[in-house]
Enzyme design. Structure first.
Site, PDB file in Angstrom:
ATOM      1  N   GLY A 194      -8.442 -14.451  -0.379  1.00  0.00           N
ATOM      2  CA  GLY A 194      -9.191 -13.666  -1.358  1.00  0.00           C
ATOM      3  C   GLY A 194      -9.947 -12.588  -0.624  1.00  0.00           C
ATOM      4  O   GLY A 194     -10.710 -12.877   0.306  1.00  0.00           O
ATOM      5  N   THR A 206       2.827  -8.571  -2.484  1.00  0.00           N
ATOM      6  CA  THR A 206       1.917  -9.623  -2.930  1.00  0.00           C
ATOM      7  C   THR A 206       1.984  -9.795  -4.441  1.00  0.00           C
ATOM      8  O   THR A 206       2.010  -8.809  -5.189  1.00  0.00           O
ATOM      9  CB  THR A 206       0.460  -9.286  -2.538  1.00  0.00           C
ATOM     10  OG1 THR A 206       0.369  -9.163  -1.125  1.00  0.00           O
ATOM     11  CG2 THR A 206      -0.499 -10.361  -3.009  1.00  0.00           C
ATOM     12  N   PHE A 207       2.003 -11.043  -4.872  1.00  0.00           N
ATOM     13  CA  PHE A 207       1.864 -11.393  -6.283  1.00  0.00           C
ATOM     14  C   PHE A 207       0.556 -12.171  -6.397  1.00  0.00           C
ATOM     15  O   PHE A 207       0.331 -13.121  -5.645  1.00  0.00           O
ATOM     16  CB  PHE A 207       3.034 -12.267  -6.758  1.00  0.00           C
ATOM     17  CG  PHE A 207       4.364 -11.576  -6.688  1.00  0.00           C
ATOM     18  CD1 PHE A 207       4.880 -10.901  -7.784  1.00  0.00           C
ATOM     19  CD2 PHE A 207       5.104 -11.587  -5.510  1.00  0.00           C
ATOM     20  CE1 PHE A 207       6.098 -10.254  -7.714  1.00  0.00           C
ATOM     21  CE2 PHE A 207       6.329 -10.951  -5.425  1.00  0.00           C
ATOM     22  CZ  PHE A 207       6.835 -10.281  -6.539  1.00  0.00           C
ATOM     23  N   PHE A 208      -0.301 -11.754  -7.348  1.00  0.00           N
ATOM     24  CA  PHE A 208      -1.634 -12.342  -7.401  1.00  0.00           C
ATOM     25  C   PHE A 208      -1.932 -12.906  -8.788  1.00  0.00           C
ATOM     26  O   PHE A 208      -1.830 -12.199  -9.792  1.00  0.00           O
ATOM     27  CB  PHE A 208      -2.690 -11.291  -7.042  1.00  0.00           C
ATOM     28  CG  PHE A 208      -4.063 -11.857  -6.820  1.00  0.00           C
ATOM     29  CD1 PHE A 208      -4.376 -12.505  -5.636  1.00  0.00           C
ATOM     30  CD2 PHE A 208      -5.042 -11.759  -7.793  1.00  0.00           C
ATOM     31  CE1 PHE A 208      -5.637 -13.042  -5.417  1.00  0.00           C
ATOM     32  CE2 PHE A 208      -6.310 -12.284  -7.595  1.00  0.00           C
ATOM     33  CZ  PHE A 208      -6.603 -12.932  -6.404  1.00  0.00           C
ATOM     34  N   ASN A 210      -7.004   2.051   2.371  1.00  0.00           N
ATOM     35  CA  ASN A 210      -5.891   2.355   3.258  1.00  0.00           C
ATOM     36  C   ASN A 210      -5.172   3.596   2.716  1.00  0.00           C
ATOM     37  O   ASN A 210      -5.518   4.123   1.651  1.00  0.00           O
ATOM     38  CB  ASN A 210      -4.952   1.150   3.427  1.00  0.00           C
ATOM     39  CG  ASN A 210      -4.264   0.741   2.136  1.00  0.00           C
ATOM     40  OD1 ASN A 210      -3.984   1.564   1.249  1.00  0.00           O
ATOM     41  ND2 ASN A 210      -3.979  -0.552   2.004  1.00  0.00           N
ATOM     42  N   ASP A 244      -9.483  -6.611   5.548  1.00  0.00           N
ATOM     43  CA  ASP A 244     -10.694  -7.363   5.201  1.00  0.00           C
ATOM     44  C   ASP A 244     -11.572  -7.587   6.428  1.00  0.00           C
ATOM     45  O   ASP A 244     -12.802  -7.443   6.372  1.00  0.00           O
ATOM     46  CB  ASP A 244     -10.327  -8.715   4.580  1.00  0.00           C
ATOM     47  CG  ASP A 244      -9.599  -8.573   3.254  1.00  0.00           C
ATOM     48  OD1 ASP A 244      -9.785  -7.543   2.582  1.00  0.00           O
ATOM     49  OD2 ASP A 244      -8.850  -9.493   2.890  1.00  0.00           O
TER      50      ASP A 244
END
Length: 293
Positions: free
Chosen positions: A37, A104-106, A174, A234
């Site tokens: 996360g 990414t799948f969230f 980014n 992060d």
């Protein structure tokens, strides 16, 4: 104290042979489950570097007493959590190909709680991936505000972005997010930079650029063996914000962010190899020279 707002998630990280075309399939070479996360990764990085941190997030009923919960408490992270009894703790499914590109799948799950929740105010806050409306409300009420649209950029309207950036002290993004914000807001890159006191744009292994007081400062990435790019951004944010909280000049903060990120990419998982301040300082001096902080 640094407050961080956004997702706490469980990360399922997989290496794949290649990304499949639509209606196709591919082979998973390796899959593991990690703590993740975006906001939680940043909070963990800040806490490991020795700064006081509170995480504002949303979780499901499965989180309390879990291994992840104990990990956060061991790090000393304050928890201001919304608990959704009818949803899962957010979960990310990340797939990385041999070239380092990632999809990414969230699953938002409990993060739906952000939308209808009252927004707190903080003297120093970082807004990570979360509900756009909630982030806007926090920004309007807070002091120094750092903003990172991250992978939730597609949820922001032009109005959302204009509203939050008006209250932003430091913009992180980014190169893909910069392009997306400029497209959504119908702005040039220079116009976007001109809207905030500081902008920090990362370019993966090609380093990062700090835009501050009309000048641009390039900071090269540190050459390390990359095991997994997940969490690099992060940890960069955690390093920058921790250094900024300590009163370091912005260029030094960007270098601290770069060094912090170099540790994280050496291991799989966003919180697996977070450095302490002392560890970061040793590597900083190896690459950037004397560091008296």
């Amino acid at each position: 104290m640094i407050a961080v707002v956004g997702h706490t998630a469980i990360d399922h990280i997989s290496r794949v042979v290649s990304f499949p075309p639509p209606n196709g399939s591919t082979t998973i070479l390796d899959r593991k489950v990690y703590f993740g996360g975006g906001a939680a990764n940043i909070a963990a990085g800040i806490a490991t570097l020795g700064e006081s941190c509170t995480l504002v997030s949303a979780v499901g009923p499965d989180f309390e007493g879990s291994e992840y919960d104990r990990w956060m408490k061991d790090l000393g992270i304050g928890q201001q959590f919304f608990v959704d009894p009818g949803a899962n703790t957010p979960t990310a499914f990340m797939f990385t190909d041999p070239s380092g590109d990632q999809i990414t799948f969230f699953e938002w799950g409990a993060s739906r709680q952000f939308a209808g929740s009252p927004a707190p105010s903080f003297p120093f806050v970082h807004l990570a991936t979360a509900d756009p409306g909630f982030n806007v409300r926090v920004a309007e009420k807070s002091g120094f505000t750092s903003f990172d649209p991250g992978q939730d950029l597609h949820r922001y309207t032009a109005s959302d972005l204009y509203s939050i950036i008006r209250h932003t002290s430091l913009l992180f993004a980014n190169e893909h997010e910069v392009e997306g914000m400029c497209r959504t807001m119908d702005l040039s890159r220079d116009a976007l930079i001109g809207m905030v006191p500081m902008a920090l744009f990362t370019m993966s292994s090609r380093g990062s650029t700090l835009h501050h007081e009309g000048e641009s400062h390039f900071v090269p990435a540190i050459p390390v063996t990359c095991a997994d790019p997940t969490g690099a951004g992060d940890s960069y944010r955690a390093g920058f914000l921790s250094a900024y909280q300590r009163g370091l000049p912005p260029v030094e903060c960007a270098r601290v962010g770069t060094v912090t990120a170099s540790f994280v990419v050496e291991k799989i998982g966003c919180q697996t190899n977070l450095p302490r301040w002392e560890d970061m300082k040793v590597r900083y001096e190896n690459y950037f020279g004397r560091f008296d902080y």
